[in-house]
Design an enzyme around this catalytic site. Sequence first.
Site, PDB file in Angstrom:
ATOM      1  N   VAL A 170      30.216  62.493  23.743  1.00  0.00           N
ATOM      2  CA  VAL A 170      28.962  63.188  23.437  1.00  0.00           C
ATOM      3  C   VAL A 170      27.963  62.996  24.568  1.00  0.00           C
ATOM      4  O   VAL A 170      27.243  63.928  24.944  1.00  0.00           O
ATOM      5  CB  VAL A 170      28.379  62.696  22.098  1.00  0.00           C
ATOM      6  CG1 VAL A 170      27.017  63.320  21.831  1.00  0.00           C
ATOM      7  CG2 VAL A 170      29.336  63.030  20.955  1.00  0.00           C
ATOM      8  N   ARG A 186      20.625  58.079   9.127  1.00  0.00           N
ATOM      9  CA  ARG A 186      20.497  59.414   8.532  1.00  0.00           C
ATOM     10  C   ARG A 186      19.874  59.425   7.141  1.00  0.00           C
ATOM     11  O   ARG A 186      19.084  60.315   6.832  1.00  0.00           O
ATOM     12  CB  ARG A 186      21.875  60.091   8.485  1.00  0.00           C
ATOM     13  CG  ARG A 186      22.381  60.519   9.838  1.00  0.00           C
ATOM     14  CD  ARG A 186      23.774  61.107   9.741  1.00  0.00           C
ATOM     15  NE  ARG A 186      24.350  61.334  11.057  1.00  0.00           N
ATOM     16  CZ  ARG A 186      25.644  61.449  11.294  1.00  0.00           C
ATOM     17  NH1 ARG A 186      26.503  61.346  10.277  1.00  0.00           N
ATOM     18  NH2 ARG A 186      26.090  61.644  12.510  1.00  0.00           N
ATOM     19  N   ARG A 243      41.541  66.287   8.977  1.00  0.00           N
ATOM     20  CA  ARG A 243      41.713  66.179  10.427  1.00  0.00           C
ATOM     21  C   ARG A 243      42.933  67.000  10.831  1.00  0.00           C
ATOM     22  O   ARG A 243      44.011  66.873  10.233  1.00  0.00           O
ATOM     23  CB  ARG A 243      41.908  64.723  10.829  1.00  0.00           C
ATOM     24  CG  ARG A 243      41.910  64.505  12.339  1.00  0.00           C
ATOM     25  CD  ARG A 243      40.525  64.614  12.938  1.00  0.00           C
ATOM     26  NE  ARG A 243      39.679  63.482  12.551  1.00  0.00           N
ATOM     27  CZ  ARG A 243      38.381  63.405  12.802  1.00  0.00           C
ATOM     28  NH1 ARG A 243      37.763  64.402  13.434  1.00  0.00           N
ATOM     29  NH2 ARG A 243      37.678  62.359  12.432  1.00  0.00           N
ATOM     30  N   SER A 280      38.443  65.270  18.568  1.00  0.00           N
ATOM     31  CA  SER A 280      37.295  64.782  19.343  1.00  0.00           C
ATOM     32  C   SER A 280      36.199  64.235  18.452  1.00  0.00           C
ATOM     33  O   SER A 280      35.357  63.448  18.907  1.00  0.00           O
ATOM     34  CB  SER A 280      36.737  65.900  20.231  1.00  0.00           C
ATOM     35  OG  SER A 280      36.438  67.050  19.460  1.00  0.00           O
ATOM     36  N   LYS A 293      28.968  62.169   3.287  1.00  0.00           N
ATOM     37  CA  LYS A 293      27.928  62.472   4.284  1.00  0.00           C
ATOM     38  C   LYS A 293      27.506  63.934   4.163  1.00  0.00           C
ATOM     39  O   LYS A 293      26.314  64.254   4.179  1.00  0.00           O
ATOM     40  CB  LYS A 293      28.453  62.208   5.696  1.00  0.00           C
ATOM     41  CG  LYS A 293      28.557  60.758   6.090  1.00  0.00           C
ATOM     42  CD  LYS A 293      29.190  60.637   7.478  1.00  0.00           C
ATOM     43  CE  LYS A 293      29.523  59.208   7.824  1.00  0.00           C
ATOM     44  NZ  LYS A 293      30.227  59.116   9.133  1.00  0.00           N
ATOM     45  N   GLY A 300      30.415  58.307  27.158  1.00  0.00           N
ATOM     46  CA  GLY A 300      31.232  58.759  26.041  1.00  0.00           C
ATOM     47  C   GLY A 300      31.324  60.272  25.977  1.00  0.00           C
ATOM     48  O   GLY A 300      30.681  60.990  26.751  1.00  0.00           O
ATOM     49  N   HIS A 325      35.279  72.266  15.245  1.00  0.00           N
ATOM     50  CA  HIS A 325      35.481  72.075  13.806  1.00  0.00           C
ATOM     51  C   HIS A 325      35.393  73.429  13.103  1.00  0.00           C
ATOM     52  O   HIS A 325      34.538  74.265  13.430  1.00  0.00           O
ATOM     53  CB  HIS A 325      34.398  71.164  13.221  1.00  0.00           C
ATOM     54  CG  HIS A 325      34.546  69.717  13.589  1.00  0.00           C
ATOM     55  ND1 HIS A 325      35.602  69.226  14.326  1.00  0.00           N
ATOM     56  CD2 HIS A 325      33.749  68.646  13.311  1.00  0.00           C
ATOM     57  CE1 HIS A 325      35.451  67.917  14.473  1.00  0.00           C
ATOM     58  NE2 HIS A 325      34.342  67.547  13.877  1.00  0.00           N
ATOM     59  N   GLN A 352      38.853  69.508  11.016  1.00  0.00           N
ATOM     60  CA  GLN A 352      38.099  68.853  12.072  1.00  0.00           C
ATOM     61  C   GLN A 352      38.989  68.395  13.225  1.00  0.00           C
ATOM     62  O   GLN A 352      40.032  67.776  13.037  1.00  0.00           O
ATOM     63  CB  GLN A 352      37.311  67.667  11.503  1.00  0.00           C
ATOM     64  CG  GLN A 352      36.259  68.123  10.494  1.00  0.00           C
ATOM     65  CD  GLN A 352      35.441  66.994   9.898  1.00  0.00           C
ATOM     66  OE1 GLN A 352      35.168  66.989   8.695  1.00  0.00           O
ATOM     67  NE2 GLN A 352      35.036  66.035  10.713  1.00  0.00           N
ATOM     68  N   CYS A 366      28.453  66.159  12.320  1.00  0.00           N
ATOM     69  CA  CYS A 366      28.828  67.375  13.025  1.00  0.00           C
ATOM     70  C   CYS A 366      29.172  68.526  12.072  1.00  0.00           C
ATOM     71  O   CYS A 366      28.739  69.666  12.277  1.00  0.00           O
ATOM     72  CB  CYS A 366      30.000  67.093  13.956  1.00  0.00           C
ATOM     73  SG  CYS A 366      31.327  66.127  13.222  1.00  0.00           S
TER      74      CYS A 366
END
Length: 342
Positions: A15, A102, A240, A163, A219, A13, A247, A160, A133
């Site tokens: 990341v 998290r 976005r 990706s 978040k 992937g 970002h 953002q 992120c």
Amino acid sequence: MKRYNVAIVGASGAVGEEILRIFEEIDFPLNKLVPLASARSAGTTVTFNDSDLVIKELTPTVFDEEEIDIALFSAGGSVSAEFAPYAAKAGAVVIDNTSHFRMFPDVPLVVPEVNPEDIAQWKNTGIIANPNCSTIQMVQALKPLDEAYDLQRIDVSTYQATSGAGKSAMEELVEQMQAFFAFTLDDVEPKKFPHRIALNAIPQIDSFTDSGYTKEELKMVNETKKIMHKDIEVSATCVRIPTLRGHAETLTLTFDGAVDADEARELLRKAPNIIVLDEPRESIYPMPSLCVDQNETFVGRIRRDLYRENVLHLWVVADNLRVGAATNAVRIAQKWVEMQGK
């Protein structure tokens, strides 16, 4: 020095690929690196140090079989929920890049420049969570300012890159831009986003909650409090935009007392892994195009509010695949290794 067996879950992937690249760039006590993915990707290869590594299938027993010490997960929350406990049970420390763990109270949520001491809590479950992120780059900039001025409230708007939604989201932007130049953009149906992303800005990342905030925005609210160990007021609007990587964020920060912009600029210059680009009269400031493939967070447009002496405004940009994901995960691994030697 002990050398470590490292697994990368989701190695094929976006990341996972960045994690591989970072391990090529740093001096890490690596014994072997094991790429893992679903049965669909097993048998294919990834490149590491000019060699091809065969991706192994992610199974409940692979962490024992490969004697994994460190497992970096970036294959989606459901994959982490199912397989991270197997890795931890096998004795590996799990560094999870998804949102699944998290907010678990017994799982540390770590940005090494901000709360490295929390890594010691990994023994609770065997798992360390990597934050969102946008949260990572923000708290890196907040830490030195909070220590100096006592931060009371954060108002943040994010811009953002595609990706952040994965490889297919980046491909969707590219395909839509190709359609624009072919004069067929009106015929394209969005798949990854609720609306067309090309030549657009979408004020929605993830789904909306009853509060009117999206899950992505919440978040940032909840993770910031956990990382900074502070019940601070946070309001976020996440947008976005049609870029591929990097970002950006505008921050409006309210402090307990008066803040000095020049002093804040110097505090940020001295902070770890932050680069200040702040010569606006010369059009020098951070931009997504400048941060790609960089492991630092860039800060600029630092200025005090026109009306309130306790309010500071700034602009923060970072490569979301690196600082916002892969780099932070690897830095956690480096700190964890450092702690094992003490």
